[in-house]
Motif scaffolding. Structure first.
Motif, mmCIF file in Angstrom:
data_model
loop_
_atom_site.group_PDB
_atom_site.id
_atom_site.type_symbol
_atom_site.label_atom_id
_atom_site.label_comp_id
_atom_site.label_asym_id
_atom_site.label_seq_id
_atom_site.Cartn_x
_atom_site.Cartn_y
_atom_site.Cartn_z
ATOM 1 N N MET A 1 46.979 -3.856 79.013
ATOM 2 C CA MET A 1 47.812 -3.156 79.983
ATOM 3 C C MET A 1 48.848 -2.282 79.282
ATOM 4 O O MET A 1 49.098 -1.138 79.691
ATOM 5 N N CYS B 1 42.925 -7.479 83.137
ATOM 6 C CA CYS B 1 42.791 -6.446 82.107
ATOM 7 C C CYS B 1 41.442 -5.753 82.198
ATOM 8 O O CYS B 1 41.345 -4.536 82.034
ATOM 9 N N ALA C 1 41.546 -3.291 85.001
ATOM 10 C CA ALA C 1 42.366 -2.137 84.620
ATOM 11 C C ALA C 1 41.567 -1.182 83.740
ATOM 12 O O ALA C 1 41.685 0.044 83.861
#
Length: 398
Positions: free
Chosen positions: A250, A337, A340
């Motif tokens: 991130m 994650c 993302a």
């Protein structure tokens, strides 16, 4: 393990060719002259939506040159194999053509290799479609690419082992064509340290750095392995900023977005400015959602582009998020994650150590195989020699 190795993590768990999962189906032998009529009707009343790789009809050659055709009627209940459990439409078809249903087994998943496909066809014919997507590495890496991958992964491992003694994950985003580092970061769910800023890694911007009164009490944390362990530290780290969402991937994404804003100031949004560390910056821009990353020499070298140049066009030169980039992680990412990285359009993910607790790319889940997502990346595990990792004490604490 004394040599480096790169292993592709497929979007479905691999099975030995002769031990593939199966499901039960109702099937029946049919007269060849009735096959077309029956199959058309079956496709209407009992489509095999979850078994598209399975052929509806099986052909066998009997002694004397005769041909026998068998057709799949419908799925069978795992706990009820009685013929009276057939759906009404199927039962009507059985009665009208005087069929004799029986239970057959077919493979549950499509074959991932020719060897799997050959074993599947021993039970019932299936279709085999080799991978058609063209992502470098699926079928192997060249020597030059392998050495580049090993180099970036070793750098990520060194980042994870550096710092003030805390155990953290590390991430490096790379443009594979230029072999240039776009962004690098490690977890920021531990107390901030001066070594973070000295190493050029984003610190907790917007919050003052307050050293802990007793650093020895700070327990090791690897965010993607123990994402909520931060809460256990608050009792003795109340004066220092902690946040459960500042995982290495991130923070690296945030750094990549900040880099784009710096290199392409002409398309910066006021809304991109940080409102605090609690908000992970968005890399979205006013550019079209489908626009892909383009090549630009200056950015590959990490230099700012000159807006006064004749050929400068920030709209066409700015990449769309992280399209076409690779990311190197020491530990397999968690679901947060991994999602993302889907949104960032990462092309390939490399990790060194599996995450047996909450791993999203092979250990617990396989997000790369989720069909509902609008982007899919390739995933690889990089096996490094033990002398490179030297992380026995770290793994033992997790």
């Amino acid at each position: 393990m004394n040599t480096c190795q790169i292993i592709h993590i497929p979007d479905k768990p691999p099975f030995p060719p002769d031990q593939q999962p199966t499901v039960n189906v109702f099937a029946s032998v049919v007269e060849p002259k009735l096959a077309n009529t029956i199959i058309r009707r079956l496709n209407q009343v009992a489509p095999l939506e979850d078994l598209r790789h399975v052929k509806r009809i099986q052909k066998k050659f009997l002694e004397g040159g005769k041909t026998q055709l068998s057709v799949i009627l419908c799925l069978a209940d795992e706990n009820d194999h009685h013929m009276n459990s057939l759906p009404q439409d199927i039962q009507e078809l059985v009665n009208s053509h005087q069929l004799s249903p029986f239970i057959a087994k077919v493979c549950k998943y499509a074959a991932l290799s020719k060897e799997e496909w050959e074993e599947q066809c021993k039970l019932w014919p299936t279709s085999y479609h080799p991978p058609t997507y063209n992502i470098d590495g699926i079928t192997g890496f060249s020597e030059e690419d392998s050495q580049s991958i090993f180099g970036f992964m070793k750098s990520a491992v060194e980042m994870a082992k550096s710092g003030d003694g805390s155990i953290v994950n590390a991430a490096i985003i790379v443009d594979p064509q230029a072999k240039h580092v776009i962004a690098s970061a490690h977890d920021q769910i531990c107390p901030c340290s001066t070594s973070t800023k000295e190493n050029g890694i984003n610190g907790c911007s917007g919050h003052p750095e307050v050293p802990h009164s007793n650093p020895s009490k700070v327990s090791p944390v690897v965010s993607c392995l123990s994402p909520w362990q931060w809460a256990q530290q608050t009792s003795h780290t109340a004066s220092c900023y902690l946040h459960p969402l500042r995982h290495a991937a991130m923070v690296a994404i945030e750094s990549s977005a900040a880099r784009d804003r710096r290199l392409f100031p002409g398309v910066e949004h006021d809304t991109d400015k940080s409102n605090g560390v609690d908000n992970i910056h968005s890399a979205s821009t006013s550019t079209p959602a489908k626009r892909q990353k383009t090549e630009f020499a200056n950015v590959e070298n990490g230099e700012e582009m000159d807006p006064s140049a004749e050929d400068f066009n920030p709209i066409s030169a700015r990449p769309y998020l992280c399209t076409g980039y690779d990311i190197f992680l020491v530990w397999e990412p968690c679901v947060m994650c991994a999602m993302a990285l889907v949104h960032q359009r990462i092309r390939r993910i490399f990790y060194a150590l599996p995450n047996q607790r909450v791993g999203a790319l092979g250990s617990v889940h396989r997000l790369q195989g989720e069909k509902s997502l609008n982007h899919h990346y390739a995933v690889f595990r990089v096996l490094l020699p033990e002398e490179v990792l030297k992380m026995d004490e770290i793994v033992g604490k997790i």
